[in-house]
Design an enzyme around this catalytic site. Structure first.
Site, PDB file in Angstrom:
ATOM      1  N   GLY A  16       0.774  -1.230   0.000  1.00 52.18           N
ATOM      2  CA  GLY A  16       0.000   0.000   0.000  1.00 52.18           C
ATOM      3  C   GLY A  16       0.803   1.275   0.000  1.00 52.18           C
ATOM      4  O   GLY A  16       2.020   1.276  -0.144  1.00 52.18           O
ATOM      5  N   SER A  17       0.056   2.363   0.174  1.00 46.78           N
ATOM      6  CA  SER A  17       0.551   3.726  -0.034  1.00 46.78           C
ATOM      7  C   SER A  17       1.696   4.097   0.903  1.00 46.78           C
ATOM      8  O   SER A  17       1.819   3.578   2.012  1.00 46.78           O
ATOM      9  CB  SER A  17      -0.619   4.675   0.190  1.00 46.78           C
ATOM     10  OG  SER A  17      -0.178   5.940   0.580  1.00 46.78           O
ATOM     11  N   THR A  18       2.509   5.052   0.453  1.00 44.60           N
ATOM     12  CA  THR A  18       3.634   5.531   1.254  1.00 44.60           C
ATOM     13  C   THR A  18       3.153   6.250   2.507  1.00 44.60           C
ATOM     14  O   THR A  18       3.928   6.476   3.424  1.00 44.60           O
ATOM     15  CB  THR A  18       4.519   6.494   0.462  1.00 44.60           C
ATOM     16  OG1 THR A  18       3.774   7.671   0.173  1.00 44.60           O
ATOM     17  CG2 THR A  18       5.004   5.891  -0.818  1.00 44.60           C
TER      18      THR A  18
END
Lengths: 115, 398
Positions: free
Chosen positions: A46-48
């Protein structure tokens, strides 16, 4: 990363910190709490923004005591763990077969013991 | 990991707590990924600046760093935020007071760290690369995936696909770990993709990016033989590659400024006209869209020129036409008289932000765009979206 830890395991095959962990409460979307536990992950994805969520967990005193990742850790997880000062351990993927929710996990000198 | 004497000093806290923290994060991430040393960088571009994307967690972190006295030690630019900072009303969104407060706190923190607040995902369209002395071979730490692919592939820069916080740490530390796309080995293509059709317009270039992400194994670099019609096409290609997969670079024959070492290619793929047509059909818009959206990543001058030409040819559109761009390109377009001409056709501009990183999320409207990246993210926000090049968009807006 060094740092001994001991606690009760919470196991997730795959986890995106962004969207699947509430940084205010330390609860996963399925209702389990990771606060003060040893979080055992098959895979992080998933996202940073995930790094920031891990940081916020620590600031809100809802962080896991340690994180164990089965396999290769990704930069997002590593960055989050460092910022939050949470010990992060890499384990052999077979750990996913031996550890269950509630297992007692102890980590000393980079060795993971599961009871 | 090998550390220089100066790096040892920073890690010992002799240059303050913020730099110590920043460098220790970079060293530990680098060690976990097998890097043997660090590399000085000339520029950092920080992603994760919108309150919509980083939320309270990110605001808190960025604010804590600023309070710690963090300062960027290399020129550092910042990605778009969630609002047009001069005129929030330009974005079709109703902001809460809490949102605007959170966004302001993030901006104030970046400012106090010394960032250049040109809030854009296309730092390469601004004066920044020249001022920072960037050129082929320069090492940087960029955190916006579309800019990472553009920089590595078309400018010859060397950057990994850094996460938002890591680019931030690299800007403070002035270094990043030497691994992956910083190294010659990390830039070797492992697959060759030939496109038997072209030149590709910017919408087709985006769809090619989607195909490249599918055909290239995890984290690899493809060698691409394709003709891209225009500069916006390169930008859309880079953005699509960054969106659809985890690649940080492509070698585009005739465009990428370095000669690829083709010894590592293990697979060859051909994309024909039929495959392109099939992929385009899946994403095509239907009917007249409520909004025509251009500028993901932020539009450059040539997009605005093309849009103006098409509007002059086809007349005032019935759909709303929304363009997002950087303040830098906006000012340049203002000087050239492009803004006056475009607004006379009803074109609206948002600066510093875009439909993706703002809280825009209107499932009742349909959006047609020339950006694969915008198509991808708007669809995931529940907005009905379609993809077509600018001339087709203007035609469908009548």
């Amino acid at each position: 990363m060094p740092g001994d830890a001991e606690g009760e395991a919470v196991v997730a095959e795959s986890l995106s910190f962004y969207g699947e962990v509430d940084p205010q409460t330390g609860l996963l979307v399925d209702g389990r709490s990771i606060a003060g536990r040893i979080l055992v992950l098959g895979r992080a994805r998933g996202s940073t923004v995930g790094s920031y969520i891990i940081y916020a967990l620590a600031k809100n005193k809802k962080a896991p005591r340690a994180i164990i990742i089965a396999g290769r850790p990704d930069p997002i997880l590593i960055t989050g763990a460092i910022l939050a000062n949470i010990p992060l351990y890499k384990a052999d993927p077979t750990i996913m077969k031996t550890v269950r929710d509630g297992s007692r996990v102890r980590i000393t000198n980079n060795t993971i013991y599961i009871e | 990991m090998y550390l220089s004497r100066e790096e040892e000093r920073i890690l010992a806290g002799e240059e303050g707590e913020a730099r110590r923290l920043a460098l220790s994060v970079i060293v530990k991430v680098g060690e976990a990924l097998g890097a043997e040393r660090l590399i000085p960088i000339k520029h950092a571009h920080v992603s994760g600046a919108s309150y919509s994307t980083v939320g309270e967690a990110g605001r808190r972190f960025i604010e804590d760093l600023a309070r710690m006295g963090a300062r960027f030690s290399v020129p550092t630019t910042v990605n778009p935020v969630g609002v047009d900072t001069e005129d929030p009303g330009r974005v079709p969104v109703r902001y809460t007071r809490e949102y605007l407060r959170g966004q302001k706190a993030i901006l104030d923190s970046f400012r106090s760290m010394g960032a250049e607040l040109i809030l854009t995902c296309t730092p390469y369209y601004t004066h920044i690369p020249r001022r920072a002395g960037l050129g082929p071979g320069s090492h940087v730490a960029w955190g916006e995936s579309s800019a990472v692919v553009y920089g590595n592939s078309f400018l010859g820069l060397r950057t990994n696909r850094e996460g938002g916080p890591l680019a931030l740490m690299a800007g403070i530390a002035g270094r990043t770990y030497y691994q992956g796309l910083h190294t010659p080995e990390g830039r070797r293509p492992i697959v060759e993709v030939r496109v038997e059709y072209g030149p590709l317009d910017e919408a087709e270039a985006g769809v090619l990016g989607e195909a490249l992400a599918e055909y290239t194994p995890h984290g690899g670099v493809p060698l691409v033989r394709a003709r891209i019609a225009s500069e916006p096409g390169l930008r859309e290609l880079a953005a699509a590659v960054g969106t659809a997969g985890d690649l940080g670079m492509i070698h585009l024959e005739g465009v990428t400024p370095e000669r690829p070492d083709t010894g590592g290619i293990v697979e060859r793929v051909t994309i024909d006209r039929g495959e392109m047509a099939e992929r385009m059909e899946k994403v095509a818009p239907t009917g007249r869209p409520d909004i025509v959206y251009i500028g993901c990543p932020h539009a450059g001058i040539s997009d605005l020129e093309l849009l103006e030409r098409e509007l002059r040819r086809l007349g005032k559109p019935r759909s709303r036409v929304l363009v997002s761009t950087s303040r830098h390109v906006y000012m340049e377009a203002l000087r050239r008289g492009l803004i006056a001409k475009l607004t006379s056709y009803g074109v609206e501009f948002v600066r510093d932000t875009c439909l993706i990183v703002s809280p825009f999320r209107d499932a009742s409207v349909s959006v047609a765009t020339n950006s694969y990246k915008a198509y991808f993210y708007l669809s995931r926000k529940g907005v009905r979206a379609g993809l077509a090049p600018i001339p087709r968009l203007v035609e469908s807006a009548r």
